[in-house]
Design a protein around this motif. Structure first.
Motif, PDB file in Angstrom:
ATOM      1  N   UNK A  78       0.834  -1.200   0.000  1.00 13.90           N
ATOM      2  CA  UNK A  78       0.000   0.000   0.000  1.00 13.90           C
ATOM      3  C   UNK A  78       0.872   1.254   0.000  1.00 13.90           C
ATOM      4  N   UNK A  79       1.870   1.291   0.850  1.00 12.40           N
ATOM      5  CA  UNK A  79       2.774   2.443   0.926  1.00 12.40           C
ATOM      6  C   UNK A  79       3.527   2.619  -0.389  1.00 12.40           C
ATOM      7  N   UNK A  80       4.086   1.540  -0.885  1.00 16.09           N
ATOM      8  CA  UNK A  80       4.901   1.617  -2.103  1.00 16.09           C
ATOM      9  C   UNK A  80       4.091   2.184  -3.267  1.00 16.09           C
ATOM     10  N   UNK A  81       2.887   1.698  -3.463  1.00 13.65           N
ATOM     11  CA  UNK A  81       2.083   2.147  -4.605  1.00 13.65           C
ATOM     12  C   UNK A  81       1.437   3.498  -4.359  1.00 13.65           C
ATOM     13  N   UNK A  82       1.034   3.763  -3.128  1.00  9.83           N
ATOM     14  CA  UNK A  82       0.402   5.047  -2.795  1.00  9.83           C
ATOM     15  C   UNK A  82       1.344   6.217  -3.063  1.00  9.83           C
ATOM     16  N   UNK A  83       2.613   6.047  -2.762  1.00 11.45           N
ATOM     17  CA  UNK A  83       3.566   7.129  -2.948  1.00 11.45           C
ATOM     18  C   UNK A  83       4.227   7.116  -4.324  1.00 11.45           C
ATOM     19  N   UNK A  84       3.753   6.289  -5.211  1.00 13.63           N
ATOM     20  CA  UNK A  84       4.157   6.331  -6.618  1.00 13.63           C
ATOM     21  C   UNK A  84       3.044   7.050  -7.380  1.00 13.63           C
ATOM     22  N   UNK A  85       2.917   8.350  -7.085  1.00 11.30           N
ATOM     23  CA  UNK A  85       1.733   9.100  -7.506  1.00 11.30           C
ATOM     24  C   UNK A  85       1.522   9.134  -9.018  1.00 11.30           C
ATOM     25  N   UNK A  87       2.464   7.048 -11.252  1.00 11.02           N
ATOM     26  CA  UNK A  87       2.069   5.697 -11.659  1.00 11.02           C
ATOM     27  C   UNK A  87       0.566   5.502 -11.439  1.00 11.02           C
ATOM     28  N   UNK A  88       0.077   5.873 -10.267  1.00  7.89           N
ATOM     29  CA  UNK A  88      -1.347   5.704  -9.943  1.00  7.89           C
ATOM     30  C   UNK A  88      -2.218   6.611 -10.803  1.00  7.89           C
ATOM     31  N   UNK A  89      -1.800   7.844 -10.998  1.00  3.64           N
ATOM     32  CA  UNK A  89      -2.599   8.773 -11.814  1.00  3.64           C
ATOM     33  C   UNK A  89      -2.758   8.251 -13.239  1.00  3.64           C
ATOM     34  N   UNK A  90      -1.693   7.706 -13.790  1.00  2.00           N
ATOM     35  CA  UNK A  90      -1.772   7.199 -15.161  1.00  2.00           C
ATOM     36  C   UNK A  90      -2.692   5.986 -15.244  1.00  2.00           C
ATOM     37  N   UNK A  91      -2.627   5.104 -14.258  1.00  2.00           N
ATOM     38  CA  UNK A  91      -3.521   3.945 -14.242  1.00  2.00           C
ATOM     39  C   UNK A  91      -4.975   4.396 -14.144  1.00  2.00           C
ATOM     40  N   UNK A 235      -9.787   6.335  -4.736  1.00  2.22           N
ATOM     41  CA  UNK A 235      -8.810   7.315  -5.217  1.00  2.22           C
ATOM     42  C   UNK A 235      -9.111   8.733  -4.742  1.00  2.22           C
ATOM     43  N   UNK A 236     -10.347   9.158  -4.847  1.00  5.54           N
ATOM     44  CA  UNK A 236     -10.686  10.540  -4.515  1.00  5.54           C
ATOM     45  C   UNK A 236     -10.416  10.852  -3.044  1.00  5.54           C
ATOM     46  N   UNK A 237     -10.853   9.970  -2.156  1.00  2.29           N
ATOM     47  CA  UNK A 237     -10.663  10.210  -0.726  1.00  2.29           C
ATOM     48  C   UNK A 237      -9.198  10.087  -0.316  1.00  2.29           C
ATOM     49  N   UNK A 238      -8.397   9.419  -1.130  1.00  4.11           N
ATOM     50  CA  UNK A 238      -6.970   9.275  -0.839  1.00  4.11           C
ATOM     51  C   UNK A 238      -6.131  10.374  -1.487  1.00  4.11           C
ATOM     52  N   UNK A 239      -6.803  11.319  -2.141  1.00  4.20           N
ATOM     53  CA  UNK A 239      -6.092  12.474  -2.680  1.00  4.20           C
ATOM     54  C   UNK A 239      -5.816  12.443  -4.167  1.00  4.20           C
ATOM     55  N   UNK A 240      -6.202  11.375  -4.855  1.00  5.00           N
ATOM     56  CA  UNK A 240      -6.005  11.297  -6.304  1.00  5.00           C
ATOM     57  C   UNK A 240      -7.266  11.824  -6.985  1.00  5.00           C
ATOM     58  N   UNK A 241      -7.327  13.118  -7.153  1.00  5.61           N
ATOM     59  CA  UNK A 241      -8.552  13.763  -7.605  1.00  5.61           C
ATOM     60  C   UNK A 241      -8.438  14.154  -9.073  1.00  5.61           C
TER      61      UNK A 241
END
Length: 305
Positions: A78-85, A87-91, A235-241
């Motif tokens: 969770x930490x590793x992927x959460x802070x790979x912002x 990467x997550x935004x593109x997915x 995503x939204x509640x975790x800051x990926x808006x």
């Protein structure tokens, strides 16, 4: 007092005043205490980990997060992927285009919706090629693909066909579920193979993934899938808006059925009001410059709609 003496006195006094002023500016005491500076620096660099939920399910099956080693393994991914912002935004942008197709295929074959996150764990929703040659969204090997009804040759590679490769993954997962009796084991075997999972389970006398010691990649595999479910699903509640305009969406397309070979894709595309680039982009499973049709087989080719 002579004029020259007066000038010397004024000059000396000016020098003294200047030296005093400079010394005050250079050596004045900083009123901030060292602990205040540390607090300000810490606040500027504060990094907080995402919260691990107290309860979660994956593939409709309970994840035993009350167990410390399970919680820590999940926390790591969770930490590793959460802070790979990035990467997550593109997915997230790609998911808006591809998740509807994947979800519909999973549902049609009776496979839990959460397996779309396995697809993310495999390829990040991109047509990648692994170092051992596994290809496409679901990372099938060239040698095993035909066993799941995927055509692979120099002109056609259906591992790059989203719907067909998802159908192939469903076929594998349902067979693994029938063998192991639960979806989590089926998902883990997607990484290490049915034989690998069965061998470890037989030796360790349990089919329960969370009780097994498996190869390191497989040990992390389920937790990586779980991390994607938690992050992408919240995503939204975790800051990926992202706004709707930020997402890629699906290309408007129409489908043309072809039951014969196409010797010149450039001309074929032009005759239908498009170009070679768009035909290849919308149909990445067409690998060559031609399409050689097998006798009796039809192909559905997407064109801009």
């Amino acid at each position: 007092m002579t004029s020259s003496t007066r000038q010397v006195i004024i000059f000396v006094l000016g020098m003294i005043a200047g030296i005093f002023l400079i010394s005050q500016l250079a050596f004045r005491e900083d009123k901030r205490k060292p602990e205040d500076e540390k607090t300000e620096a810490a606040a500027a660099k504060a990094i907080t980990p995402p919260k691990v939920p107290k309860q979660m399910t994956l593939f409709g099956e309970k994840v035993p997060l009350e167990r410390q080693e399970i919680r820590e393994a999940f926390d790591r991914e969770l930490i590793y992927n959460y802070y790979n912002e990035g990467h997550i935004l593109y997915i997230l942008k790609l998911a808006d285009r591809y998740f509807p197709q994947i979800e519909a295929t999973l549902k049609a074959h009776g496979v839990p919706d959460d397996f779309k996150y396995l697809c993310v764990a495999e390829s990040n929703l991109q047509n990648l090629v692994s170092r051992v040659g596994a290809s496409g969204f679901w990372q099938f090997m060239k040698e095993t693909a035909p066993g799941y009804n995927l055509e692979v040759n120099e002109n056609t590679d259906e591992r790059y066909h989203v719907e067909k490769s998802t159908e192939a993954a469903c076929k594998y997962l349902k067979a693994a579920y029938a063998k192991f009796g639960n979806w989590t084991a089926a998902a883990a075997s997607y990484n290490c193979g049915m034989g690998g999972y069965n061998g470890a389970a037989t030796f360790q006398r349990t089919m329960n993934y969370y009780d097994l010691l498996l190869p390191e990649e497989t040990n992390k595999y389920i937790f990586r899938i779980l991390a994607f479910k938690q992050i992408l699903g919240n995503a939204n509640s975790l800051g990926f808006q992202l706004s709707k305009d930020d997402l890629y969406g699906q290309f408007p397309t129409k489908t043309v059925t072809v039951n014969g070979s196409i010797s010149n894709l450039v001309q074929w595309a032009a005759d239908r009001g498009t170009n070679y680039k768009m035909v290849k982009k919308l149909n990445p499973w067409i690998r060559g410059r031609t399409l050689v049709a097998k006798p009796g087989k039809t192909y559905e080719i997407k064109l801009p709609g």
